[in-house]
Write a protein that holds these residues in place. Structure first.
Motif, PDB file in Angstrom:
ATOM      1  N   CYS A 252      38.965  41.143  56.091  1.00  0.00           N
ATOM      2  CA  CYS A 252      38.209  40.060  55.449  1.00  0.00           C
ATOM      3  C   CYS A 252      38.874  38.708  55.725  1.00  0.00           C
ATOM      4  O   CYS A 252      40.061  38.525  55.463  1.00  0.00           O
ATOM      5  N   PRO A 253      38.131  37.749  56.243  1.00  0.00           N
ATOM      6  CA  PRO A 253      38.749  36.461  56.580  1.00  0.00           C
ATOM      7  C   PRO A 253      38.933  35.539  55.373  1.00  0.00           C
ATOM      8  O   PRO A 253      39.668  34.554  55.459  1.00  0.00           O
ATOM      9  N   SER A 254      38.288  35.835  54.244  1.00  0.00           N
ATOM     10  CA  SER A 254      38.415  34.965  53.075  1.00  0.00           C
ATOM     11  C   SER A 254      39.585  35.432  52.226  1.00  0.00           C
ATOM     12  O   SER A 254      39.541  36.496  51.610  1.00  0.00           O
ATOM     13  N   ARG A 255      40.649  34.645  52.227  1.00  0.00           N
ATOM     14  CA  ARG A 255      41.901  35.117  51.610  1.00  0.00           C
ATOM     15  C   ARG A 255      42.287  34.343  50.362  1.00  0.00           C
ATOM     16  O   ARG A 255      43.414  34.394  49.920  1.00  0.00           O
ATOM     17  N   LYS A 256      41.372  33.563  49.826  1.00  0.00           N
ATOM     18  CA  LYS A 256      41.768  32.705  48.715  1.00  0.00           C
ATOM     19  C   LYS A 256      41.168  33.146  47.372  1.00  0.00           C
ATOM     20  O   LYS A 256      41.157  32.393  46.415  1.00  0.00           O
ATOM     21  N   ALA A 257      40.647  34.340  47.295  1.00  0.00           N
ATOM     22  CA  ALA A 257      40.065  34.803  46.033  1.00  0.00           C
ATOM     23  C   ALA A 257      41.194  35.049  45.028  1.00  0.00           C
ATOM     24  O   ALA A 257      42.300  35.424  45.421  1.00  0.00           O
ATOM     25  N   PRO A 258      40.943  34.802  43.756  1.00  0.00           N
ATOM     26  CA  PRO A 258      41.999  35.042  42.762  1.00  0.00           C
ATOM     27  C   PRO A 258      42.291  36.524  42.631  1.00  0.00           C
ATOM     28  O   PRO A 258      41.381  37.351  42.655  1.00  0.00           O
ATOM     29  N   ASP A 259      43.553  36.850  42.516  1.00  0.00           N
ATOM     30  CA  ASP A 259      43.950  38.242  42.340  1.00  0.00           C
ATOM     31  C   ASP A 259      44.201  38.457  40.852  1.00  0.00           C
ATOM     32  O   ASP A 259      45.310  38.281  40.360  1.00  0.00           O
ATOM     33  N   THR A 260      43.155  38.806  40.132  1.00  0.00           N
ATOM     34  CA  THR A 260      43.296  38.904  38.677  1.00  0.00           C
ATOM     35  C   THR A 260      44.228  40.037  38.286  1.00  0.00           C
ATOM     36  O   THR A 260      44.900  39.968  37.271  1.00  0.00           O
ATOM     37  N   PHE A 261      44.268  41.080  39.103  1.00  0.00           N
ATOM     38  CA  PHE A 261      45.160  42.181  38.749  1.00  0.00           C
ATOM     39  C   PHE A 261      46.616  41.707  38.772  1.00  0.00           C
ATOM     40  O   PHE A 261      47.420  42.117  37.950  1.00  0.00           O
ATOM     41  N   LEU A 265      49.088  35.496  40.587  1.00  0.00           N
ATOM     42  CA  LEU A 265      50.339  35.116  41.238  1.00  0.00           C
ATOM     43  C   LEU A 265      50.201  35.177  42.753  1.00  0.00           C
ATOM     44  O   LEU A 265      51.034  34.655  43.491  1.00  0.00           O
ATOM     45  N   SER A 266      49.197  35.882  43.216  1.00  0.00           N
ATOM     46  CA  SER A 266      48.956  35.938  44.649  1.00  0.00           C
ATOM     47  C   SER A 266      47.455  35.819  44.849  1.00  0.00           C
ATOM     48  O   SER A 266      46.699  35.755  43.890  1.00  0.00           O
ATOM     49  N   ASN A 267      47.032  35.809  46.085  1.00  0.00           N
ATOM     50  CA  ASN A 267      45.609  35.736  46.373  1.00  0.00           C
ATOM     51  C   ASN A 267      45.108  37.077  46.856  1.00  0.00           C
ATOM     52  O   ASN A 267      45.862  37.874  47.413  1.00  0.00           O
ATOM     53  N   ALA A 268      43.826  37.290  46.657  1.00  0.00           N
ATOM     54  CA  ALA A 268      43.206  38.516  47.131  1.00  0.00           C
ATOM     55  C   ALA A 268      42.160  38.135  48.171  1.00  0.00           C
ATOM     56  O   ALA A 268      41.810  36.968  48.321  1.00  0.00           O
ATOM     57  N   ARG A 269      41.663  39.144  48.860  1.00  0.00           N
ATOM     58  CA  ARG A 269      40.551  38.893  49.777  1.00  0.00           C
ATOM     59  C   ARG A 269      39.262  38.883  48.977  1.00  0.00           C
ATOM     60  O   ARG A 269      39.205  39.383  47.863  1.00  0.00           O
ATOM     61  N   ALA A 270      38.213  38.346  49.609  1.00  0.00           N
ATOM     62  CA  ALA A 270      36.924  38.303  48.911  1.00  0.00           C
ATOM     63  C   ALA A 270      36.375  39.702  48.689  1.00  0.00           C
ATOM     64  O   ALA A 270      35.694  39.970  47.703  1.00  0.00           O
ATOM     65  N   ILE A 271      36.665  40.601  49.639  1.00  0.00           N
ATOM     66  CA  ILE A 271      36.351  42.019  49.373  1.00  0.00           C
ATOM     67  C   ILE A 271      37.684  42.680  49.066  1.00  0.00           C
ATOM     68  O   ILE A 271      38.666  42.476  49.774  1.00  0.00           O
ATOM     69  N   ASN A 286      33.740  39.756  45.902  1.00  0.00           N
ATOM     70  CA  ASN A 286      33.690  38.616  44.994  1.00  0.00           C
ATOM     71  C   ASN A 286      32.771  37.577  45.631  1.00  0.00           C
ATOM     72  O   ASN A 286      33.136  36.892  46.577  1.00  0.00           O
ATOM     73  N   ARG A 287      31.563  37.493  45.104  1.00  0.00           N
ATOM     74  CA  ARG A 287      30.511  36.623  45.651  1.00  0.00           C
ATOM     75  C   ARG A 287      30.966  35.188  45.834  1.00  0.00           C
ATOM     76  O   ARG A 287      30.557  34.501  46.767  1.00  0.00           O
ATOM     77  N   ASP A 288      31.784  34.700  44.854  1.00  0.00           N
ATOM     78  CA  ASP A 288      32.155  33.284  44.871  1.00  0.00           C
ATOM     79  C   ASP A 288      33.036  32.924  46.068  1.00  0.00           C
ATOM     80  O   ASP A 288      33.175  31.763  46.410  1.00  0.00           O
ATOM     81  N   TYR A 289      33.660  33.918  46.680  1.00  0.00           N
ATOM     82  CA  TYR A 289      34.588  33.626  47.778  1.00  0.00           C
ATOM     83  C   TYR A 289      34.147  34.236  49.099  1.00  0.00           C
ATOM     84  O   TYR A 289      34.713  33.921  50.136  1.00  0.00           O
ATOM     85  N   CYS A 290      33.159  35.120  49.060  1.00  0.00           N
ATOM     86  CA  CYS A 290      32.708  35.800  50.280  1.00  0.00           C
ATOM     87  C   CYS A 290      31.976  34.808  51.178  1.00  0.00           C
ATOM     88  O   CYS A 290      31.062  34.113  50.744  1.00  0.00           O
ATOM     89  N   SER A 364      54.356  47.347  42.730  1.00  0.00           N
ATOM     90  CA  SER A 364      53.062  47.109  43.368  1.00  0.00           C
ATOM     91  C   SER A 364      52.610  45.665  43.175  1.00  0.00           C
ATOM     92  O   SER A 364      51.473  45.317  43.464  1.00  0.00           O
ATOM     93  N   GLY A 365      53.516  44.825  42.677  1.00  0.00           N
ATOM     94  CA  GLY A 365      53.161  43.445  42.372  1.00  0.00           C
ATOM     95  C   GLY A 365      53.221  42.535  43.584  1.00  0.00           C
ATOM     96  O   GLY A 365      53.428  42.991  44.716  1.00  0.00           O
ATOM     97  N   PRO A 366      53.078  41.239  43.341  1.00  0.00           N
ATOM     98  CA  PRO A 366      52.983  40.284  44.451  1.00  0.00           C
ATOM     99  C   PRO A 366      54.269  40.186  45.286  1.00  0.00           C
ATOM    100  O   PRO A 366      54.203  39.830  46.454  1.00  0.00           O
ATOM    101  N   PHE A 367      55.416  40.487  44.687  1.00  0.00           N
ATOM    102  CA  PHE A 367      56.669  40.364  45.438  1.00  0.00           C
ATOM    103  C   PHE A 367      57.305  41.726  45.691  1.00  0.00           C
ATOM    104  O   PHE A 367      58.514  41.840  45.922  1.00  0.00           O
ATOM    105  N   GLY A 368      56.524  42.769  45.588  1.00  0.00           N
ATOM    106  CA  GLY A 368      57.018  44.115  45.876  1.00  0.00           C
ATOM    107  C   GLY A 368      58.127  44.576  44.956  1.00  0.00           C
ATOM    108  O   GLY A 368      58.938  45.430  45.307  1.00  0.00           O
TER     109      GLY A 368
END
Lengths: 652, 159
Positions: A252-261, A265-271, A286-290, A364-368
């Motif tokens: 997925c090229p959209s990498r700025k979706a919020p990572d709510t999980f 602290l990090s970004n998630a992909r739109a899918i 995530n429709r807003d970022y796809c 499993s967090g943003p910084f391993g």
């Protein structure tokens, strides 16, 4: 009618401020009263036996008990009179404790008031009729709303008992807040290791139907027969086909979706698939970022998906499920720490919430699982924890204690020292609340074994100095101002009711308190029931709770449902509306006002139209009764004549 | 904690009828009792399933026959156990309030409020305020003044 009046002394609870003997003597003057007495504890076994003995001895046809609130003991006394052969509705209660003896110390006024309340009850009882329940079959399926640890536990317990379970979770994965935690106090168990197997079990049980990414749209019906509409939100991925391989997420090229999980602290992909152990392990767009939705030109995931599961045209879907009981386990939200402007949460990247720190600690967090500062990724040396952020503070509308923060700070401080033995941990606290098995010992370990420095006092201000933060506060034990330079500040954010709690309560017709936590039926004795029959509570939606308490409540709610479903039929409440066909003029206003669709029209043989109440659907609100112009429809046990008889005693 | 709740000494015996819905306000009054929130003693509570059950007659009749005040209290709007019962009640009671003057009744003798089962303190305040208002108005002038006293037995209607 031959009426007996029993005035309870409730030890000194009532007798202390009400002359119960005088109330009983006065009761003998009221019409139809043939026996009256005052008794020390009427609800006790000898007290109930006394009522039963007098019913038989005096040939009583109706009983009035003047005691506590009918919300407390009406069912108790109804059963008691029933055992003595009376119909349970030939009984009335006068509330002379909560409404009289406990709210005033003026014995004379109280006694007069108690007499009048007894008079009202007697007057009403004279117009009571025996009522009989009918029986309707129970649909032995359970709806559980919320699949955090409380909901999962309830689902597994119900499932083990052989019940069909419908489990609805609004997020794409079950697991709730517990899935986000790294370790649990006081055992330092790995959270996902103890929750994971339960999540897998939930997915694999054949009698659990899981609706993730779904919300309850509407609830109709009543205990034993609810009809629930569930909105399955569009995920734009066909979950029946999706295998959770994660190819789409990678590409997925959209990498700025919020990572709510990961608490952003990090970004998630739109899918995205929220976390590796997610159940169900399915992708969601995530429709807003796809880019397909925002710019109308992408489609990488659709091209790459090996099972062709991507469906950009997917719509929300409404499914209807029929169940007999509902467990609400919607959990909690975290207090928004940016409300405390002086701490700089939300402004300084290195001032984070308790759950954010939990994600940082997690492998499993943003910084391993390496402790790093969100700002520059460096390893912090001095870490300050600030307790009671959004707890025990009336100025932010949160006067209650969240109950879990003292413990999770101790845990996080211990884990910090485990990860970074050379670090210094400081905890600013108001009081340490650690009731629970091995809880206080755990906090002591943090202090004594791990050398975490506990400073009793509030923090006044957090501000940056260079690339570090200065925490200014008071040490109230030493009576001095202290200043700690820190690399990372963790705010022990408190618990608040989940954001959609009020809307859901309205759909379920249950009540909530001023903070949005759902009201239990009785704070001590009915902790998982609500006042709506067939709806039960589990977990932090009822109030702040830790994991063991949530699990216990999940099991308790499941046990309550097992008890309810142990019978094949349910007795309906006969306190429903009844139409007198002779006076009904067929205007059908009652049908228009009935919130439950419990009234229908019927045509008699002579062609006249009459209203007819479906007793099993009627909830007994009496709205139709007040609306009916000729008063042909009457709410049984609260008829016009019964209420007017009560009022009549006060008009004299 | 509310400190200064007026507890008017009952120089005159004032009688107030309170219609409380079973699910919210009756529970709120119970909560106030359990918390020992002191209240004036003039109120006589009639427990009803829902404020939507309140017939305007239940309010008007006692006031005509000399009861000094009537208070109706139920669940907050949108939090009704029966979904919409209190919304019907709100319309009905608001109309009734304005209609009382036409019947020769001081409309200040009637009021309605919303108190949830958890709001013991709010209940204390509502009762105290309303009782104080009725005490200031004094006894109902209609009491026993040429108005026919109720007949023996219930005030029946054609059924």
């Amino acid at each position: 009618m031959r009426i007996g009046v029993f005035v309870c002394q409730c030890g000194t609870n009532i007798a202390g401020t009400v002359d119960t003997e005088a109330v009983a003597r006065k009761a003998l003057e009221y019409a139809d009263v043939v026996y009256a007495t005052s008794y020390v504890y009427t609800c006790s076994e000898p007290g109930q036996q006394e009522i039963q003995r007098r019913i038989k001895e005096m040939d009583l046809q109706g009983v009035v008990v003047a005691a506590c609130s009918p919300r407390m003991h009406e069912p108790t006394f109804r059963r008691a009179v029933e055992r003595a052969g009376l119909n349970r509705y030939m009984f009335e209660m006068a509330n002379i404790r909560e409404h009289v003896s406990w709210i005033s110390t003026d014995k004379e006024a109280n006694t007069r008031k108690a007499m009048e309340l007894v008079h009202m009850a007697v007057a009403k009882l004279r117009f009571n009729q025996p009522l009989f329940s009918s029986k309707v079959p129970i649909n032995k399926r359970v709806l559980i709303i919320g699949a955090g640890v409380a909901g999962i536990q309830a689902a597994l317990d119900c499932s083990d008992g052989g019940l069909d379970v419908v489990l609805v979770e609004k997020n794409p994965s079950i697991g709730g807040k517990m899935a986000q935690l790294d370790k649990t106090f006081p055992t330092i168990d790995c959270s996902s290791c103890i929750l994971g197997p339960k999540m897998v079990d939930t997915a694999q049980k054949e009698n659990i139907t899981l609706y993730a990414c779904s919300e309850v749209e509407s609830v109709a019906g009543y205990v034993g027969n609810f009809k629930v509409q569930i909105r399955k939100k569009a995920t734009y991925v066909d979950w029946n086909a999706c295998t959770g391989c994660g190819e789409c997420v990678q590409k997925c090229p959209s990498r700025k979706a919020p990572d709510t999980f990961n608490e952003n602290l990090s970004n998630a992909r739109a899918i995205n698939i929220p976390f590796p152990q997610a159940i169900p392990k399915k992708a969601t767009i995530n429709r807003d970022y796809c880019l397909h939705f925002t710019r109308g030109k992408c489609g990488v995931c659709k091209k790459i998906c090996p099972v062709r599961a991507i469906d950009y045209d997917m719509q929300d879907e409404i499914v209807t499920e029929e169940v007999g009981a509902i467990i609400v386990a919607t959990g909690y939200d975290l207090f928004d720490h940016s409300v405390y402007g002086e701490y700089g949460g939300g402004r300084y990247p290195d001032v984070i919430s308790g759950l954010q720190y939990e994600r940082i600690l997690s492998a499993s967090g943003p910084f391993g699982g390496h402790i790093k500062r969100p700002s520059d990724g460096s390893e912090p040396k001095d870490i300050v924890f600030i307790a009671c952020v959004g707890s025990r503070d009336a100025s932010v509308g949160r006067p209650y204690c969240s109950g879990i923060c003292c413990m999770y700070i101790a845990k996080q401080a211990i884990l910090t020292k485990d990860h970074l033995p050379d670090s210094n941990c400081y905890v600013f606290y108001m009081d340490i609340r650690s009731p629970g098995k091995n809880y206080d010992e755990f906090v002591r370990r943090a202090q004594e074994e791990y050398g975490v420095q506990y400073i009793r006092g509030r923090v006044g201000k957090v501000y940056p100095r260079g690339d570090r933060l200065v925490v200014q506060g008071a040490d109230t034990l030493l009576g001095i101002q202290v200043e700690v330079e820190a690399d990372l500040v963790v705010l022990a954010t408190g618990v608040e009711a989940s954001s959609g709690a009020a809307e859901l309560a309205e759909k379920l017709r249950i009540s909530y308190d001023q903070y949005g936590f759902y009201m239990e039926s009785h704070p001590k004795l009915r902790p998982v029931e609500t006042n709506t029959a067939g709806v039960y509570l589990a977990g932090a939606c009822q109030g702040p709770k830790d994991i063991p308490a949530s699990v216990a409540q999940g099991s308790a709610a499941a046990a309550k449902i097992q008890a309810l479903f142990a019978r094949d039929v349910i007795e309906t409440d006969p306190q429903v509306a009844l139409v007198n066909e002779r006076t009904c003029v067929g205007c059908l206003k009652c049908i228009m006002v009935c919130p439950f669709g419990a009234i229908q029209s019927k045509t008699l043989r002579d062609g006249s139209i009459k209203a007819e109440v479906l007793a099993s659907v009627c909830q007994g609100c009496g709205l139709c009764n007040a609306t009916c112009p000729p008063k042909a429809i009457q709410l049984q046990h609260a008829t016009d004549n019964q209420i007017l008889a009560e009022l009549n005693t006060l008009c004299a | 904690m509310v400190q200064s709740v007026p507890s008017p000494a009952p120089q005159t015996s004032i009688r107030i009828i309170g219609f409380l819905c079973n699910w919210c306000s009756y529970g709120g009054a119970d909560t106030a009792g359990v918390c020992r929130f002191k209240q004036p003693t003039d109120l006589r509570v009639v427990r009803i399933p829902c404020t939507g059950r309140v017939d305007p007659l239940f309010v008007a009749k006692p006031l005509i026959y000399g009861v000094d005040g009537v208070l109706v209290s139920g669940c907050h709007p949108k939090d009704c156990h029966y979904a919409v019962g209190n919304l019907y009640a709100r319309r009905r009671l608001e109309v009734l309030k304005n209609f009382l003057s036409f019947m020769g009744i001081d409309k200040r003798r009637f009021d309605y409020a919303w108190v949830s089962a958890s709001e013991g303190q709010r209940w204390q305040q509502v009762v105290s305020d309303f009782s104080e208002r009725i005490h200031q108005l004094g006894p109902n002038p209609l009491a026993g003044k040429g108005i026919p006293q109720p007949v023996q037995g219930p005030l029946t209607r054609a059924t």
